[in-house]
Write an enzyme that holds these catalytic residues in place. Structure first.
Site, PDB file in Angstrom:
ATOM      1  N   LYS A  45       0.807  -1.232   0.000  1.00 43.91           N
ATOM      2  CA  LYS A  45       0.000   0.000   0.000  1.00 43.91           C
ATOM      3  C   LYS A  45       0.838   1.280   0.000  1.00 43.91           C
ATOM      4  CE  LYS A  45      -4.302  -1.747   1.870  1.00 43.91           C
ATOM      5  NZ  LYS A  45      -5.292  -1.757   2.944  1.00 43.91           N
ATOM      6  N   ASP A  74      -9.791   3.302   1.854  1.00 47.12           N
ATOM      7  CA  ASP A  74      -9.827   2.827   3.244  1.00 47.12           C
ATOM      8  C   ASP A  74     -10.189   3.972   4.190  1.00 47.12           C
ATOM      9  OD1 ASP A  74      -9.108   0.176   2.749  1.00 47.12           O
ATOM     10  OD2 ASP A  74      -6.966   0.554   2.983  1.00 47.12           O
TER      11      ASP A  74
HETATM   12  N1  LIG Z   1     -11.636  -4.368   6.753  1.00 45.93           N
HETATM   13  C1  LIG Z   1     -10.944  -3.825   5.775  1.00 45.93           C
HETATM   14  O1  LIG Z   1     -11.497  -3.277   4.798  1.00 45.93           O
HETATM   15  C2  LIG Z   1      -9.463  -3.809   5.857  1.00 45.93           C
HETATM   16  C3  LIG Z   1      -8.707  -2.866   5.139  1.00 45.93           C
HETATM   17  C4  LIG Z   1      -7.329  -2.872   5.283  1.00 45.93           C
HETATM   18  C5  LIG Z   1      -6.718  -3.819   6.104  1.00 45.93           C
HETATM   19  N2  LIG Z   1      -7.484  -4.721   6.779  1.00 45.93           N
HETATM   20  C6  LIG Z   1      -6.876  -5.706   7.684  1.00 45.93           C
HETATM   21  O2  LIG Z   1      -6.111  -4.994   8.649  1.00 45.93           O
HETATM   22  C7  LIG Z   1      -4.951  -5.757   9.015  1.00 45.93           C
HETATM   23  C8  LIG Z   1      -3.695  -4.898   8.860  1.00 45.93           C
HETATM   24  O3  LIG Z   1      -3.518  -4.586   7.485  1.00 45.93           O
HETATM   25  P1  LIG Z   1      -2.363  -3.585   6.976  1.00 45.93           P
HETATM   26  O4  LIG Z   1      -2.611  -3.357   5.538  1.00 45.93           O
HETATM   27  O5  LIG Z   1      -2.235  -2.435   7.889  1.00 45.93           O
HETATM   28  O6  LIG Z   1      -1.082  -4.526   7.157  1.00 45.93           O
HETATM   29  P2  LIG Z   1       0.457  -4.102   7.341  1.00 45.93           P
HETATM   30  O7  LIG Z   1       0.735  -2.812   6.691  1.00 45.93           O
HETATM   31  O8  LIG Z   1       1.250  -5.317   6.965  1.00 45.93           O
HETATM   32  O9  LIG Z   1       0.580  -3.868   8.947  1.00 45.93           O
HETATM   33  C9  LIG Z   1       0.452  -4.958   9.838  1.00 45.93           C
HETATM   34  C10 LIG Z   1       0.358  -4.423  11.253  1.00 45.93           C
HETATM   35  O10 LIG Z   1       0.111  -5.525  12.145  1.00 45.93           O
HETATM   36  C11 LIG Z   1       1.129  -5.554  13.156  1.00 45.93           C
HETATM   37  N3  LIG Z   1       1.363  -6.947  13.544  1.00 45.93           N
HETATM   38  C12 LIG Z   1       1.513  -8.008  12.714  1.00 45.93           C
HETATM   39  N4  LIG Z   1       1.696  -9.137  13.446  1.00 45.93           N
HETATM   40  C13 LIG Z   1       1.626  -8.758  14.755  1.00 45.93           C
HETATM   41  C14 LIG Z   1       1.740  -9.457  15.989  1.00 45.93           C
HETATM   42  N5  LIG Z   1       1.925 -10.788  16.016  1.00 45.93           N
HETATM   43  N6  LIG Z   1       1.602  -8.766  17.139  1.00 45.93           N
HETATM   44  C15 LIG Z   1       1.396  -7.431  17.132  1.00 45.93           C
HETATM   45  N7  LIG Z   1       1.291  -6.688  15.985  1.00 45.93           N
HETATM   46  C16 LIG Z   1       1.418  -7.365  14.821  1.00 45.93           C
HETATM   47  C17 LIG Z   1       2.322  -4.907  12.507  1.00 45.93           C
HETATM   48  O11 LIG Z   1       3.234  -4.475  13.499  1.00 45.93           O
HETATM   49  P3  LIG Z   1       4.788  -4.212  13.135  1.00 45.93           P
HETATM   50  O12 LIG Z   1       4.857  -2.804  12.607  1.00 45.93           O
HETATM   51  O13 LIG Z   1       5.473  -4.400  14.425  1.00 45.93           O
HETATM   52  O14 LIG Z   1       5.192  -5.235  12.100  1.00 45.93           O
HETATM   53  C18 LIG Z   1       1.651  -3.750  11.758  1.00 45.93           C
HETATM   54  O15 LIG Z   1       1.308  -2.716  12.632  1.00 45.93           O
HETATM   55  C19 LIG Z   1      -4.961  -7.006   8.123  1.00 45.93           C
HETATM   56  O16 LIG Z   1      -5.523  -8.073   8.833  1.00 45.93           O
HETATM   57  C20 LIG Z   1      -5.888  -6.626   6.970  1.00 45.93           C
HETATM   58  O17 LIG Z   1      -6.555  -7.745   6.417  1.00 45.93           O
HETATM   59  C21 LIG Z   1      -8.836  -4.721   6.675  1.00 45.93           C
END
Ligand SMILES: NC(=O)c1ccc[n+]([C@@H]2O[C@H](COP(=O)([O-])OP(=O)(O)OC[C@H]3O[C@@H](n4cnc5c(N)ncnc54)[C@H](OP(=O)(O)O)[C@@H]3O)[C@@H](O)[C@H]2O)c1
Length: 277
Positions: free
Chosen positions: A65, A101
């Site tokens: 992203k 988003d």
């Molecule tokens: N509902 C919707 O429309 C929608 C839209 C967008 C995203 N999402 C969901 O939101 C989630 C995050 O997406 P993203 O795009 O932000 O992903 P991303 O950019 O890869 O960020 C992942 C985040 O999760 C944290 N994380 C991962 N594993 C972890 C753990 N074991 N313990 C604590 N923190 C952890 C990461 O922390 P670090 O920085 O420490 O790695 C980071 O803050 C995903 O599940 C995605 O499917 C949903």
């Protein structure tokens, strides 16, 4: 005939193909939407391939992203604020990025008539979706307090700077400390991937207050452990699928100029999982 797609890694859990193909079908559009798994190292080459096959538009999911921005000719103002894009449209072969988003996140709160005036917010996560959440919160008036917590502390500091750039004051804390103080917040948001296709939860049941609103961005499973914990405590649960639907509807409208057939899109999602009671 137009082709749309989603790129990400992993992408097999994405419900966007089902949702958008249902929308195209319901309006009789001869369009198709597919998913491509694209690893970080393949992003540039993949974007050029999409250009050469004259893709009409595409969605971008984790981990691309933010990195995708460098391959786009133009971005809209909200994407610029977030430094992240989740929707791209080809305009005469030039790629323009959008971030649906941002509106997608806030819409389920607006749909419930939630009053932002004096609202205290605790946000877990500092990835691409957390950036959209922060910009979204900076667009509504009245947030009294914003606390950010992320596993990698440095990234929360960067997110706090993004909030400040967008006129929103925030403070940063460690995850463990955030868990201990979660009960005192009106709105608790999980924008980490904790709970994605697992039974893990960023908060235990006893970390949650019954008067809080708990919003989990994770939408697979639809009833995450976090939301199950929230419901058991009598808290208001906001589901990740609600944001998925709203951001998808907005992307559809950008691409087609038509009003999104939300009931058909929702039905497609619930063909995959059951709507929670
Ligand atoms: N509902 C919707 O429309 C929608 C839209 C967008 C995203 N999402 C969901 O939101 C989630 C995050 O997406 P993203 O795009 O932000 O992903 P991303 O950019 O890869 O960020 C992942 C985040 O999760 C944290 N994380 C991962 N594993 C972890 C753990 N074991 N313990 C604590 N923190 C952890 C990461 O922390 P670090 O920085 O420490 O790695 C980071 O803050 C995903 O599940 C995605 O499917 C949903």
């Amino acid at each position: 005939m137009r082709t749309y797609c989603i790129i990400g890694d992993p992408v097999s859990h994405s419900l966007s193909p089902a949702m958008h193909n249902a929308a195209f079908k319901s309006l009789g559009l001869d369009y198709v939407y597919i998913a491509y798994r694209v690893a970080g190292s393949e992003l540039e080459a993949s974007i050029e391939s999409l250009r050469s096959v004259k893709i009409a538009g595409f969605n971008v999911t984790l981990p691309h992203k933010t990195t995708v921005l460098q391959y786009l000719e133009e971005i809209d103002v909200p994407s610029g604020k977030a430094g992240a894009v989740n929707t791209v449209m080809s305009i005469n072969g030039k790629f323009k990025g959008f971030n649906t988003d941002i509106q997608g996140f806030v819409q389920p709160l607006l749909n419930r008539g939630i009053d932002f005036n004096g609202l205290s917010v605790l946000l877990f996560g500092a990835g691409g979706s957390a950036r959209a959440v922060v910009v979204s919160l900076s667009n509504v008036n009245g947030i009294s307090k914003l606390v950010l917590a992320n596993r990698t502390y440095r990234k929360s500091l960067e997110l706090s700077k993004l909030a400040e750039t967008n006129g929103l004051t925030s403070s940063v804390t460690k995850i463990e400390e955030a868990k201990a103080m979660a009960k005192s917040f009106d709105l608790v948001i999980n924008a980490t991937s904790v709970g994605l296709q697992s039974n893990d939860s960023i908060l235990e049941r006893d970390d949650i207050d019954g008067s809080s609103i708990v919003y989990d961005l994770v939408y697979r499973p639809v009833m995450t452990k976090l939301l199950e914990n929230a419901r058991e405590k009598g808290a208001t649960a906001i589901y990740g699928y609600e944001m998925l639907l709203e951001q998808g509807a907005q992307a559809f409208e950008i691409w087609t100029g038509l009003k999104a057939p939300i009931p058909a899109m929702k039905k497609a999602l619930f063909g995959v999982f059951q709507e929670p009671k």
